[in-house]
Design a protein around this motif. Structure first.
Motif, PDB file in Angstrom:
ATOM      1  N   MET A  36       0.842  -1.172   0.000  1.00  0.00           N
ATOM      2  CA  MET A  36       0.000   0.000   0.000  1.00  0.00           C
ATOM      3  C   MET A  36       0.893   1.243   0.000  1.00  0.00           C
ATOM      4  SD  MET A  36      -2.665   1.441   2.830  1.00  0.00           S
ATOM      5  CE  MET A  36      -4.096   0.544   2.332  1.00  0.00           C
ATOM      6  N   PHE A  37       0.510   2.233  -0.772  1.00  0.00           N
ATOM      7  CA  PHE A  37       1.260   3.479  -0.856  1.00  0.00           C
ATOM      8  C   PHE A  37       0.569   4.549  -0.033  1.00  0.00           C
ATOM      9  CE2 PHE A  37       2.282   1.416  -4.918  1.00  0.00           C
ATOM     10  CZ  PHE A  37       3.658   1.391  -4.799  1.00  0.00           C
ATOM     11  N   LYS A  38       1.380   5.365   0.588  1.00  0.00           N
ATOM     12  CA  LYS A  38       0.858   6.534   1.288  1.00  0.00           C
ATOM     13  C   LYS A  38       1.416   7.758   0.594  1.00  0.00           C
ATOM     14  CE  LYS A  38       0.415   4.475   5.824  1.00  0.00           C
ATOM     15  NZ  LYS A  38       0.762   4.592   7.233  1.00  0.00           N
ATOM     16  N   ALA A  39       0.590   8.748   0.435  1.00  0.00           N
ATOM     17  CA  ALA A  39       1.010   9.995  -0.197  1.00  0.00           C
ATOM     18  C   ALA A  39       0.406  11.156   0.561  1.00  0.00           C
ATOM     19  CB  ALA A  39       0.571  10.028  -1.653  1.00  0.00           C
ATOM     20  N   LYS A  40       1.132  12.251   0.581  1.00  0.00           N
ATOM     21  CA  LYS A  40       0.624  13.485   1.180  1.00  0.00           C
ATOM     22  C   LYS A  40       0.268  14.437   0.060  1.00  0.00           C
ATOM     23  CE  LYS A  40       3.471  13.191   5.286  1.00  0.00           C
ATOM     24  NZ  LYS A  40       4.502  13.835   6.104  1.00  0.00           N
ATOM     25  N   VAL A  41      -0.881  15.041   0.178  1.00  0.00           N
ATOM     26  CA  VAL A  41      -1.305  16.057  -0.776  1.00  0.00           C
ATOM     27  C   VAL A  41      -1.450  17.343   0.007  1.00  0.00           C
ATOM     28  CG1 VAL A  41      -3.085  16.780  -2.399  1.00  0.00           C
ATOM     29  CG2 VAL A  41      -2.496  14.353  -2.199  1.00  0.00           C
ATOM     30  N   LEU A  42      -0.713  18.353  -0.390  1.00  0.00           N
ATOM     31  CA  LEU A  42      -0.695  19.627   0.308  1.00  0.00           C
ATOM     32  C   LEU A  42      -1.308  20.687  -0.592  1.00  0.00           C
ATOM     33  CD1 LEU A  42       0.377  21.314   2.729  1.00  0.00           C
ATOM     34  CD2 LEU A  42       2.497  21.565   1.445  1.00  0.00           C
ATOM     35  N   PHE A  43      -2.344  21.344  -0.118  1.00  0.00           N
ATOM     36  CA  PHE A  43      -2.972  22.448  -0.835  1.00  0.00           C
ATOM     37  C   PHE A  43      -2.551  23.745  -0.157  1.00  0.00           C
ATOM     38  CE2 PHE A  43      -5.629  18.957  -2.055  1.00  0.00           C
ATOM     39  CZ  PHE A  43      -6.090  19.272  -3.318  1.00  0.00           C
ATOM     40  N   ILE A  44      -1.815  24.585  -0.867  1.00  0.00           N
ATOM     41  CA  ILE A  44      -1.436  25.881  -0.308  1.00  0.00           C
ATOM     42  C   ILE A  44      -1.832  26.974  -1.284  1.00  0.00           C
ATOM     43  CG2 ILE A  44       0.456  24.998   1.106  1.00  0.00           C
ATOM     44  CD1 ILE A  44       2.406  25.988  -1.004  1.00  0.00           C
ATOM     45  N   GLY A  45      -2.141  28.128  -0.749  1.00  0.00           N
ATOM     46  CA  GLY A  45      -2.527  29.255  -1.581  1.00  0.00           C
ATOM     47  C   GLY A  45      -3.079  30.375  -0.726  1.00  0.00           C
ATOM     48  N   PRO A  46      -3.368  31.507  -1.352  1.00  0.00           N
ATOM     49  CA  PRO A  46      -3.871  32.671  -0.621  1.00  0.00           C
ATOM     50  C   PRO A  46      -5.235  32.403   0.015  1.00  0.00           C
ATOM     51  CG  PRO A  46      -3.258  33.257  -2.868  1.00  0.00           C
ATOM     52  CD  PRO A  46      -3.215  31.768  -2.775  1.00  0.00           C
ATOM     53  N   ASN A  47      -5.596  33.233   0.991  1.00  0.00           N
ATOM     54  CA  ASN A  47      -6.928  33.163   1.586  1.00  0.00           C
ATOM     55  C   ASN A  47      -7.981  33.289   0.491  1.00  0.00           C
ATOM     56  OD1 ASN A  47      -5.929  33.003   4.205  1.00  0.00           O
ATOM     57  ND2 ASN A  47      -5.919  35.220   4.455  1.00  0.00           N
ATOM     58  N   GLU A  48      -9.057  32.556   0.654  1.00  0.00           N
ATOM     59  CA  GLU A  48     -10.204  32.600  -0.250  1.00  0.00           C
ATOM     60  C   GLU A  48      -9.852  32.251  -1.700  1.00  0.00           C
ATOM     61  OE1 GLU A  48     -12.626  36.086   0.132  1.00  0.00           O
ATOM     62  OE2 GLU A  48     -12.276  36.211   2.288  1.00  0.00           O
ATOM     63  N   SER A  49      -8.862  31.375  -1.888  1.00  0.00           N
ATOM     64  CA  SER A  49      -8.488  31.001  -3.248  1.00  0.00           C
ATOM     65  C   SER A  49      -9.132  29.704  -3.705  1.00  0.00           C
ATOM     66  CB  SER A  49      -6.961  30.886  -3.371  1.00  0.00           C
ATOM     67  OG  SER A  49      -6.479  29.847  -2.538  1.00  0.00           O
ATOM     68  N   GLY A  50      -9.841  29.020  -2.809  1.00  0.00           N
ATOM     69  CA  GLY A  50     -10.558  27.815  -3.202  1.00  0.00           C
ATOM     70  C   GLY A  50      -9.846  26.518  -2.857  1.00  0.00           C
ATOM     71  N   LYS A  51      -8.910  26.536  -1.915  1.00  0.00           N
ATOM     72  CA  LYS A  51      -8.176  25.325  -1.542  1.00  0.00           C
ATOM     73  C   LYS A  51      -9.114  24.227  -1.057  1.00  0.00           C
ATOM     74  CE  LYS A  51      -5.879  27.620   1.490  1.00  0.00           C
ATOM     75  NZ  LYS A  51      -6.450  28.926   1.263  1.00  0.00           N
ATOM     76  N   THR A  52     -10.001  24.561  -0.142  1.00  0.00           N
ATOM     77  CA  THR A  52     -10.913  23.569   0.421  1.00  0.00           C
ATOM     78  C   THR A  52     -11.918  23.094  -0.620  1.00  0.00           C
ATOM     79  OG1 THR A  52     -10.652  24.547   2.610  1.00  0.00           O
ATOM     80  CG2 THR A  52     -12.567  23.121   2.277  1.00  0.00           C
ATOM     81  N   VAL A  53     -12.430  24.002  -1.417  1.00  0.00           N
ATOM     82  CA  VAL A  53     -13.386  23.636  -2.475  1.00  0.00           C
ATOM     83  C   VAL A  53     -12.723  22.656  -3.436  1.00  0.00           C
ATOM     84  CG1 VAL A  53     -14.630  24.523  -4.498  1.00  0.00           C
ATOM     85  CG2 VAL A  53     -14.739  25.752  -2.326  1.00  0.00           C
ATOM     86  N   LEU A  54     -11.497  22.958  -3.846  1.00  0.00           N
ATOM     87  CA  LEU A  54     -10.786  22.090  -4.776  1.00  0.00           C
ATOM     88  C   LEU A  54     -10.476  20.735  -4.141  1.00  0.00           C
ATOM     89  CD1 LEU A  54      -9.561  21.849  -7.583  1.00  0.00           C
ATOM     90  CD2 LEU A  54      -7.450  22.838  -6.652  1.00  0.00           C
ATOM     91  N   ALA A  55     -10.016  20.732  -2.895  1.00  0.00           N
ATOM     92  CA  ALA A  55      -9.719  19.475  -2.200  1.00  0.00           C
ATOM     93  C   ALA A  55     -10.975  18.626  -2.050  1.00  0.00           C
ATOM     94  CB  ALA A  55      -9.104  19.758  -0.830  1.00  0.00           C
ATOM     95  N   ASN A  56     -12.076  19.246  -1.676  1.00  0.00           N
ATOM     96  CA  ASN A  56     -13.345  18.513  -1.537  1.00  0.00           C
ATOM     97  C   ASN A  56     -13.816  17.960  -2.880  1.00  0.00           C
ATOM     98  OD1 ASN A  56     -13.433  18.945   1.207  1.00  0.00           O
ATOM     99  ND2 ASN A  56     -14.842  20.674   1.066  1.00  0.00           N
ATOM    100  N   PHE A  57     -13.682  18.756  -3.924  1.00  0.00           N
ATOM    101  CA  PHE A  57     -14.099  18.313  -5.252  1.00  0.00           C
ATOM    102  C   PHE A  57     -13.268  17.117  -5.708  1.00  0.00           C
ATOM    103  CE2 PHE A  57     -13.313  18.465  -9.848  1.00  0.00           C
ATOM    104  CZ  PHE A  57     -14.589  18.201 -10.308  1.00  0.00           C
ATOM    105  N   LEU A  58     -11.955  17.217  -5.571  1.00  0.00           N
ATOM    106  CA  LEU A  58     -11.071  16.149  -6.045  1.00  0.00           C
ATOM    107  C   LEU A  58     -11.212  14.869  -5.234  1.00  0.00           C
ATOM    108  CD1 LEU A  58      -7.896  18.245  -6.865  1.00  0.00           C
ATOM    109  CD2 LEU A  58      -9.486  17.195  -8.486  1.00  0.00           C
ATOM    110  N   SER A  59     -11.606  15.003  -3.977  1.00  0.00           N
ATOM    111  CA  SER A  59     -11.762  13.810  -3.133  1.00  0.00           C
ATOM    112  C   SER A  59     -13.193  13.298  -3.096  1.00  0.00           C
ATOM    113  CB  SER A  59     -11.286  14.118  -1.710  1.00  0.00           C
ATOM    114  OG  SER A  59     -12.126  15.090  -1.117  1.00  0.00           O
ATOM    115  N   ASP A  60     -14.078  13.939  -3.841  1.00  0.00           N
ATOM    116  CA  ASP A  60     -15.493  13.549  -3.884  1.00  0.00           C
ATOM    117  C   ASP A  60     -16.157  13.578  -2.512  1.00  0.00           C
ATOM    118  OD1 ASP A  60     -15.591  13.109  -6.652  1.00  0.00           O
ATOM    119  OD2 ASP A  60     -14.849  11.057  -6.425  1.00  0.00           O
ATOM    120  N   THR A  61     -15.722  14.487  -1.629  1.00  0.00           N
ATOM    121  CA  THR A  61     -16.299  14.520  -0.289  1.00  0.00           C
ATOM    122  C   THR A  61     -17.424  15.518  -0.134  1.00  0.00           C
ATOM    123  OG1 THR A  61     -14.620  16.085   0.478  1.00  0.00           O
ATOM    124  CG2 THR A  61     -14.200  13.747   0.859  1.00  0.00           C
TER     125      THR A  61
END
Length: 131
Positions: free
Chosen positions: A1-26
């Protein structure tokens, strides 16, 4: 099994959480805004690159820059003013209103290449132990 870290960084209100939620289907893309900690400008992204990527000796192919564009924002000729070492990293533009599946496909392709690299590395390591 592989483990990977995905780090989302960017300015405030740039959509990090929206993008992470979209890509993870959560979660759906829309919804109530709940701010998370952001990076205030490009210099801090360069610091994160140095601290996280360089110090871990990650390959450029293990990294992906996503230029996430908020709804209604204009994309100027697809280029970003990045430092030279960041400019060598793979870059995709994300617009979840206009082309959400293109973003997901590019991200899945990226993850596939990371898994392949990790698998090949593990195989080389196992072969070196055997011989």
């Amino acid at each position: 099994m592989f483990k990977a870290k995905v780090l989302f960084i960017g300015p405030n209100e740039s959509g990090k959480t929206v993008l992470a939620n979209f890509l993870s289907d959560t979660a759906d893309v829309g919804g109530e805004y709940r701010p998370t900690q952001g990076v205030s400008h490009l210099k801090e992204i360069e610091t994160w690159y140095s601290m996280f990527i360089s110090s871990q000796s990650l390959q450029e192919s293990q990294c992906l820059l996503i230029a996430h564009h908020k709804p209604g924002s204009a994309v100027e000729d697809g280029r970003l003013p990045l430092a030279s070492h960041l400019g060598r990293l793979p870059l995709i533009h994300s617009n979840l209103e206009e082309e959400p599946e293109d973003v997901k496909q590019a991200f899945c392709k990226y993850l596939g290449s990371v898994v392949k690299t990790m698998s090949e590395s593990r195989e080389r390591e196992e072969m070196s132990i055997i011989t």
